[in-house]
Write a protein that holds these residues in place. Structure first.
Motif: not given
Lengths: 372, 361
Positions: A28-29, A32-33, A36-37, A39-40, A42-43, A171-172, A175, A295, A304, B42, B122, B124, B126, B284, B291, B296-297
């Motif tokens: 699951i982990m 899930m990561l 979440l990342f 979708y989460g 967004k630049t 597209r984010d 990347m 990190i 990033l 960034l 790749t 995007s 930057q 979990l 999130f 982040w958003t």
């Protein structure tokens, strides 16, 4: 190495992982990561809460206001407030952007006199502020140019014909997702292998190993193989998410993807092995593994920030961590598609294999079959 | 009350004596925050540029001389398209510029001069920023402001130079608090469960409530000390983070938030039997909370369903509150939302965890 011993030990470990519901963490982990990342992060900045103060109320200013109103990037509202009241709204985190159109804006434009549009951006979130700045600049600039520049003049201007290679529509997901895959495959196997060994240390069952005739190599094989095997399946699960959920292209070779990922998992579980050697309680092992993987995984994945635009020292550090080599290959198989025909990919693959060999050897040398 | 203090003392001593844990916690509050603040940027800086110049070179060199530090590296010249492509594919070059042979002629005759750019997108963010820099350079080069006299005066409030280190260090610090407060609290209880001493604790003549509260409070104290260390040495000491609001308000908010996280930790501890399960559950539970927090958003840009769900993430109030205190300098009275959010959610979580872990069987 005796196959029979490994088999029995291996079976016990698998059963243990299954019965202690660790299997949930294994499957699951990572997914899930990734979700979440994926979708989460967004630049692209949308729905910026914008307040426009129109002090001119002319045709030109209405034009500008309506461009903002029709843009998906801005949720704009036109109001007549004093500048200070408006700034308070930013302070209270109610607005992100304030645009002030000066009086006589249209008149000045027509006469070719200087006029200036005031823009205030909430800079608390730097990357968002920067992107907003670019959007705002672009919109205001284009609107003004359209009004005041003649055809002949605009024909003389240099236009930019930009081609975005590998990620045409910027597209984010394209990347982020390969970067997250590398992050996940660094964290999850490391945590699992560290916990599997430290658990025995903390509970004292490691003495079974110390005192029995099981060899070190057999113990390691039995501890690490289940991790490799279970997370090996994750390589495919993550791949499916990337292709079907995030709709990434896949331009490279699947074989290269699988092979390099397996090597990377070996690197990761060796990191876990090293952690398990220096720690003796599960909670320390867990937090330590998280901290030393997350990190660097973020920093040097190129997700990033690209390595080529780092400062001198960071470039050196980036080359020390194995993360960079794997993500280079990942971005290649997903977005670029050169595969092994590019010499750099071959080199990086060899470096990865070297890392795996070194870390695994160091880990097994440091593991002692007696009480330290 | 005496038992209460004794337990707190015992837990703190135990923490101080487990050197491994002590070092890890110290590391996360200092070096880890430092690395994140120092390393993550960034911005498009130091972008590598490759050039193919088929034109006579007068205009092109003038344009290229505007690409300089800190945004761009010294341009590298290539003789053929293939070599440039290869360099981009190998990620040695991020931006390729191609001047066609008729570029200069078209520029002088005013006949649609075109500058060709190849961007490695790749990364995007930057490449998008680099494109914007080049657009700006061209605008200045052709002096478009004389054509359209309007200037755009941009003020970036609270962070005029778009420095990333302040923001990143603060964010990392906030995540560290969450991570540690949850895991440490959960671990303190589950360790006793694993060793079988928890049932004995509950059966002892001391009030079970006092035991639970003392144990959680001890972990909150550890986190708060870490907060002082981190804010004092790393955030203020090294990064020179400006604080526009009240530090006391931030500390108070952190205290409540640490309790909220301890509440989550209590819940995790009550449903897991060993540290392994704590490890799983904490990830979990925490990842979705992070999130949903808008770290982040921003919350207002989320899907409406997620936006509703984000109300239950205590981190949402904490992050927004902390950012407001540090960067926006929000007045105390306007912070009430964040305090209310953290306290209400914390109360519910703590109460629930409290009841669950206090049951013997």
């Amino acid at each position: 190495m005796r196959i029979g011993v490994i088999k029995a030990y291996f079976k016990k470990e698998l059963l243990d992982i299954y019965r202690s519901k660790l299997i949930l963490m294994v499957y699951i982990m990572p997914s899930m990561l990734l979700i979440l990342f994926g979708y989460g992060i967004k630049t692209e900045v949308t729905h910026t809460r914008t307040l426009i103060i129109d002090n001119d109320q002319s045709k030109a200013s209405y034009d500008l206001v309506s461009t903002f109103e029709h843009s998906k990037y801005f949720n704009s509202e036109v109001k007549n407030l004093s500048e200070n009241r408006a700034l308070d709204l930013i302070k209270q985190d109610k607005k992100d952007l304030i645009i002030i159109i000066p009086e006589e804006f249209e008149k000045h434009l027509l006469k070719g006199l200087k006029t200036s549009v005031g823009v205030y951006i909430d800079g608390s979130f730097p990357s968002r502020a920067k992107t907003t700045e670019n959007y705002v600049n672009g919109i205001i600039y284009d609107t003004i140019m359209k009004r005041s520049v003649s055809k002949a003049e605009s024909k003389a201007l240099i236009t930019i014909n930009a081609r975005n290679l590998f990620n045409q529509s910027l597209r984010d997901e394209d990347m982020i997702v390969p970067g997250v895959i590398s992050l996940v495959l660094l964290i999850a196997p490391a945590v699992l292998s560290a916990l599997l060994i430290v658990k025995e240390k903390e509970n004292g069952t490691i003495f079974n190993f110390y005192s029995s005739s099981v060899k070190k190599s057999e113990f390691l094989a039995a501890k690490l193989l289940p991790v490799l095997l279970l997370h090996g399946i994750n390589i495919f699960i993550l791949f499916l998410w990337a292709i079907y959920l995030f709709e990434l292209p896949f331009r490279g070779s699947f074989l290269l993807y699988t092979f390099s990922s397996l090597i990377y998992i070996i690197i990761s579980l060796s990191v876990g092995l090293l952690v398990s050697i220096i720690t003796s309680s599960q909670i320390v092992a867990y937090v330590l593994t998280l901290i030393i993987t997350i990190i660097p995984g973020f920093l040097y994945s190129g997700m990033l920030m690209p390595i080529s635009s780092m400062e001198e020292e960071s470039v050196i550090v980036a080359h020390i961590y194995p993360v960079m080599y794997y993500t280079h290959i990942l971005y290649d198989v997903f977005l670029v598609g050169d595969g092994l025909s590019a010499s750099k990919n071959v080199l990086y693959l060899i470096i990865l294999v070297g890392y795996a060999a070194i870390l695994l050897t160091v880990g097994s040398l440091l593991l002692k079959k007696r009480i330290a | 009350m005496k038992a209460f203090l004794a337990i707190i003392r015992k837990e703190l001593l135990e923490f101080l004596r487990s050197y491994g844990l002590l070092i890890v916690v110290l590391y996360s509050f200092t070096l880890d925050v430092y690395i994140a603040g120092n390393g993550i940027n960034l911005d498009a800086r130091n972008v590598s540029v490759g050039v193919i110049d088929y034109s006579p070179g007068f205009i092109s060199n003038k344009i290229l001389s505007d690409l300089h530090y800190p945004q761009f590296q010294e341009p590298v010249f290539f003789t053929s398209q293939e070599k440039l492509n290869l360099a981009i594919r190998n990620k040695e070059i991020m931006v390729g510029i191609v001047f066609e042979s008729d570029f200069e002629k078209r520029y002088h005759t005013g006949n649609n001069p075109v500058l060709n750019l190849l961007l490695d997108s790749t990364a995007s963010t930057q490449s998008y920023l680099a494109l914007n820099y080049i657009r700006h350079i061209l605008m200045r080069f052709q002096d478009t402001s004389s054509l359209a006299p309007a200037e755009i005066q941009i003020h970036k409030l609270f962070n005029p130079n778009t420095s990333y280190s302040h923001f990143m260090a603060l964010s990392e610090f906030l995540s560290i608090i969450t991570l540690l407060a949850v895991i440490l609290t959960a671990a303190v209880f589950v360790k006793e469960k694993e060793n079988g001493t928890w049932d004995i604790m509950l059966l002892m003549p001391t009030d079970a409530k006092a035991v639970i509260l003392a144990k959680s409070l001890s972990q909150v104290i550890i986190v708060m000390v870490g907060t002082f260390v981190c804010v004092g040495t790393v955030l203020f000491g090294i990064f020179d983070l400006p604080i526009n609001g009240s530090l006391a308000a931030f500390m108070l908010l952190t205290f409540f938030y640490a309790f909220t996280s301890a509440g989550i930790g209590l819940f995790i501890a009550s449903v897991s039997r060993n540290i392994m399960q704590v490890a799983q559950l904490s990830v979990l539970i925490m990842m979705p909370l992070i999130f949903l927090s808008g770290a982040w958003t921003p919350v207002y840009a989320m899907h409406p369903i997620l936006e509703c769900l984000s109300i239950i993430s205590p981190l949402r109030y904490y992050i927004q509150g902390s950012e407001s205190v540090f960067f926006r300098g929000t007045a105390l009275i306007d912070l009430w939302e964040y305090f209310a959010g953290v306290i209400v959610l914390g109360g519910v979580m703590f109460w629930y965890g409290f009841r669950k872990i206090g049951k013997l069987f």
